[in-house]
Design a protein around this motif. Structure first.
Motif, PDB file in Angstrom:
ATOM      1  N   ASP A  23      -2.913   0.985  -7.312  1.00 44.15           N
ATOM      2  CA  ASP A  23      -2.929   0.492  -6.017  1.00 44.15           C
ATOM      3  C   ASP A  23      -4.635  -0.236  -6.001  1.00 44.15           C
ATOM      4  OD1 ASP A  23      -1.989   0.159  -3.010  1.00 44.15           O
ATOM      5  OD2 ASP A  23      -4.130   0.194  -2.916  1.00 44.15           O
ATOM      6  N   SER A  24      -5.433   0.173  -7.093  1.00 44.26           N
ATOM      7  CA  SER A  24      -6.760  -0.463  -7.084  1.00 44.26           C
ATOM      8  C   SER A  24      -7.167  -0.342  -8.428  1.00 44.26           C
ATOM      9  CB  SER A  24      -7.688   0.184  -6.209  1.00 44.26           C
ATOM     10  OG  SER A  24      -8.054   1.640  -6.709  1.00 44.26           O
ATOM     11  N   PHE A  25      -8.515  -1.120  -8.813  1.00 43.72           N
ATOM     12  CA  PHE A  25      -8.799  -1.450 -10.377  1.00 43.72           C
ATOM     13  C   PHE A  25      -9.491  -0.029 -10.452  1.00 43.72           C
ATOM     14  CE2 PHE A  25      -9.035  -5.984  -9.573  1.00 43.72           C
ATOM     15  CZ  PHE A  25      -8.408  -6.373 -10.604  1.00 43.72           C
ATOM     16  N   GLN A  26     -10.252   0.708  -9.400  1.00 48.77           N
ATOM     17  CA  GLN A  26     -10.614   2.129  -9.879  1.00 48.77           C
ATOM     18  C   GLN A  26      -9.668   3.254 -10.075  1.00 48.77           C
ATOM     19  OE1 GLN A  26     -13.277   2.980  -6.506  1.00 48.77           O
ATOM     20  NE2 GLN A  26     -14.929   1.359  -7.072  1.00 48.77           N
ATOM     21  N   GLU A  39      -8.634   2.431 -13.831  1.00 45.63           N
ATOM     22  CA  GLU A  39      -9.530   3.100 -14.845  1.00 45.63           C
ATOM     23  C   GLU A  39      -9.191   4.747 -15.134  1.00 45.63           C
ATOM     24  OE1 GLU A  39     -11.365   1.446 -16.714  1.00 45.63           O
ATOM     25  OE2 GLU A  39     -11.118  -0.604 -15.797  1.00 45.63           O
ATOM     26  N   ALA A  40      -9.078   5.298 -13.701  1.00 47.62           N
ATOM     27  CA  ALA A  40      -9.173   6.596 -13.573  1.00 47.62           C
ATOM     28  C   ALA A  40      -7.733   7.174 -14.473  1.00 47.62           C
ATOM     29  CB  ALA A  40      -8.861   7.104 -12.051  1.00 47.62           C
ATOM     30  N   ILE A  41      -6.559   6.441 -14.142  1.00 41.18           N
ATOM     31  CA  ILE A  41      -5.306   6.873 -14.830  1.00 41.18           C
ATOM     32  C   ILE A  41      -5.470   6.551 -16.390  1.00 41.18           C
ATOM     33  CG2 ILE A  41      -3.043   5.934 -15.387  1.00 41.18           C
ATOM     34  CD1 ILE A  41      -2.996   5.223 -12.168  1.00 41.18           C
ATOM     35  N   GLN A  79      -6.490 -11.373  -7.996  1.00 38.26           N
ATOM     36  CA  GLN A  79      -6.546  -9.732  -8.435  1.00 38.26           C
ATOM     37  C   GLN A  79      -5.470  -9.400  -8.886  1.00 38.26           C
ATOM     38  OE1 GLN A  79      -7.810  -7.679  -5.047  1.00 38.26           O
ATOM     39  NE2 GLN A  79      -9.895  -7.993  -5.308  1.00 38.26           N
ATOM     40  N   ALA A  80      -4.179  -9.720  -8.457  1.00 31.64           N
ATOM     41  CA  ALA A  80      -3.275  -8.982  -8.952  1.00 31.64           C
ATOM     42  C   ALA A  80      -2.882  -9.174 -10.520  1.00 31.64           C
ATOM     43  CB  ALA A  80      -1.716  -9.444  -8.271  1.00 31.64           C
ATOM     44  N   LEU A  81      -3.015 -10.626 -11.030  1.00 29.92           N
ATOM     45  CA  LEU A  81      -2.824 -10.979 -12.297  1.00 29.92           C
ATOM     46  C   LEU A  81      -3.950 -10.486 -13.150  1.00 29.92           C
ATOM     47  CD1 LEU A  81      -1.546 -14.601 -12.027  1.00 29.92           C
ATOM     48  CD2 LEU A  81      -0.227 -12.685 -12.738  1.00 29.92           C
ATOM     49  N   ALA A  82      -5.085 -10.197 -12.506  1.00 31.28           N
ATOM     50  CA  ALA A  82      -6.279  -9.734 -13.154  1.00 31.28           C
ATOM     51  C   ALA A  82      -6.090  -8.220 -13.713  1.00 31.28           C
ATOM     52  CB  ALA A  82      -7.668  -9.903 -12.427  1.00 31.28           C
ATOM     53  N   ALA A  83      -5.327  -7.434 -12.903  1.00 33.49           N
ATOM     54  CA  ALA A  83      -5.098  -6.041 -12.986  1.00 33.49           C
ATOM     55  C   ALA A  83      -4.112  -5.987 -14.142  1.00 33.49           C
ATOM     56  CB  ALA A  83      -4.299  -5.394 -11.815  1.00 33.49           C
TER      57      ALA A  83
END
Length: 437
Positions: A131-134, A137-139, A185-189
């Motif tokens: 659900d988020s960039f952070q 990274e955590a995953i 943002q979606a594509l950047a993810a």
């Protein structure tokens, strides 16, 4: 106006019948307030929903949304039908695993998943919709530490306006969920995830809201999702295995509500998916659906005993029952309508205007206002319909009221599947500090 759906009946005593059991006898046997769930209705609704999509698209999977009703018996019924699970907390995840749903058939959604939840999900090969960039990274860090590759999709925010209560319209750009599409943002993810060694990119997910009775938002969602699926293949060479359309198909709560048949949604949505797959030369994805309300809502009623009635000249009478917003939050929280009858007077005419209220110290503690019922007397049994979704799941302990019991009915059998809370249950976690002893 009597609003009785096809899976209910009325016996020769004028009593409501759930399955093949008299609701009045159930209340006498198990006490009130009481949630009563019809197992066969859950099975019927699941099978109808699954057939609607699988008949249109061979690779379709139904993941029941535990947030609607996470009772273990209810989830077990659906597991026995072959359902997967959509979970949004550690407890829901553990319930799904405990009743036998394998990790690869569980999807984990939500905008805040704790480190502990992510670890549990990764260890059990659960599909995590990031659900988020952070969170991404955590995953990646957790999966690296565990020596696993996390199975992930991304929840995107499709910016779709659906005709529902604003609190459950979750597909708007201003909502808290998902990666923004408009800003890129979606594509950047997906680009960022492709650079990571400890994640496996499998899917895309969106959800437009809940209690939707119009197919148009689902069609718009499919169009927007498949556009991004095509762009992901074109830019990054990734063929997504799963396209997760979420849930949201509602039910008729009011007599005037029109049903939205899942067959209509399936035909229109799959039409979009099929066209884009063919036009863009995509690999055929598996469609994931996350219904909750559609499957369990009308399978359950709430039985509440009338304690007192109060006349107000020139105004509706007040009817006080032993269940209020503590047992059913939706009327107070959303202004939601739930149909109400007297389970022991189903054949009598509804001619008296009343408000049905609970026992809590709140003016917002009501189950229904301006309703017509037969002449109500102390000891009558009120029945509130369509409470299987977000009924007991949202119940609270306001004014230290214990939450109701729940029984599961299968034909002429009935068993308690959630015990009624007691004083001991409500106070067992409380502690008095040493200096007050």
């Amino acid at each position: 106006m009597l609003m009785l759906k096809e899976h209910f009946s009325v016996n020769s005593l004028g009593h409501l019948v759930v399955g093949r059991l008299d609701a009045v006898e159930l209340a006498e046997r198990f006490g009130t307030p009481l949630y009563v769930v019809d197992e066969q209705r859950i099975r019927e609704r699941y099978r109808r929903f699954y057939r609607a999509f699988s008949s249109q698209w061979s690779e379709a999977r139904v993941h029941y949304a535990l947030k609607a009703n996470s009772n273990m018996a209810v989830v077990k019924v659906l597991q026995s039908e072959g359902a997967g699970a959509d979970v949004s907390s550690e407890t829901e995840l553990r319930i799904a695993l405990k009743v036998g749903i394998p990790g690869e058939k569980i999807v984990f959604n939500g905008n805040y998943k704790t480190q502990r939840e992510l670890e549990l999900a990764i260890l059990n090969d659960i599909l995590i919709n990031v659900d988020s960039f952070q969170e991404l990274e955590a995953i990646d860090k957790i999966a690296l530490r565990l020596g696993k590759r996390a199975r992930i999709g991304f929840r995107i925010n499709p910016d779709i306006r659906a005709d529902t209560h604003p609190y459950i319209a979750v597909g708007l750009r201003e909502s808290k969920f998902g990666f923004d599409v408009i800003s890129g943002q979606a594509l950047a993810a997906y680009k960022r995830a492709k650079e990571m060694s400890s994640v496996e990119i499998l899917g895309i997910h969106a959800n437009v809201g809940s209690q939707i009775l119009d197919a148009a938002p689902f069609v718009e969602e499919a169009e927007k999702l498949m556009k991004i699926v095509s762009e992901i293949k074109e830019r990054f060479g990734i063929d997504l295995k799963f396209v997760d359309l979420g849930g949201g198909i509602g039910i008729p709560y009011k007599p005037e509500d029109r049903e939205l048949p899942p067959e209509e949604v399936a035909e229109k949505v799959v039409g979009v998916v099929r066209r884009v797959v063919q036009e863009k030369g995509l690999e055929k994805p598996t469609l994931l659906l996350e219904p909750g309300r559609f499957i369990v809502a009308d399978a359950c009623v709430l039985l509440a005993r009338v304690g007192y009635t109060k006349e107000r000249p020139g105004m509706p009478d007040w009817v006080a029952v032993d269940a209020g917003m503590n047992a059913l939050m939706r009327p107070a929280l959303y202004g939601a309508y739930h149909h109400i009858e007297l389970a022991n007077k189903m054949n009598q005419r509804n001619e008296h205007l009343v408000n049905v209220a609970g026992p809590l110290c709140e003016s917002g503690d009501f189950l229904g206002k301006d309703r017509k019922l037969p002449k109500v007397e102390p000891g009558d049994l009120a029945v509130v319909f369509d409470v299987g979704a977000y009924g007991l799941a949202m119940a609270c302990q306001h004014t230290a009221q214990p939450r109701p019991a729940m029984v599961l009915v299968n034909g002429d059998k009935a068993e308690v599947v959630r015990k009624r809370e007691t004083y001991e249950d409500l106070t067992r976690l409380d502690q008095i500090p040493s200096w007050l002893l």
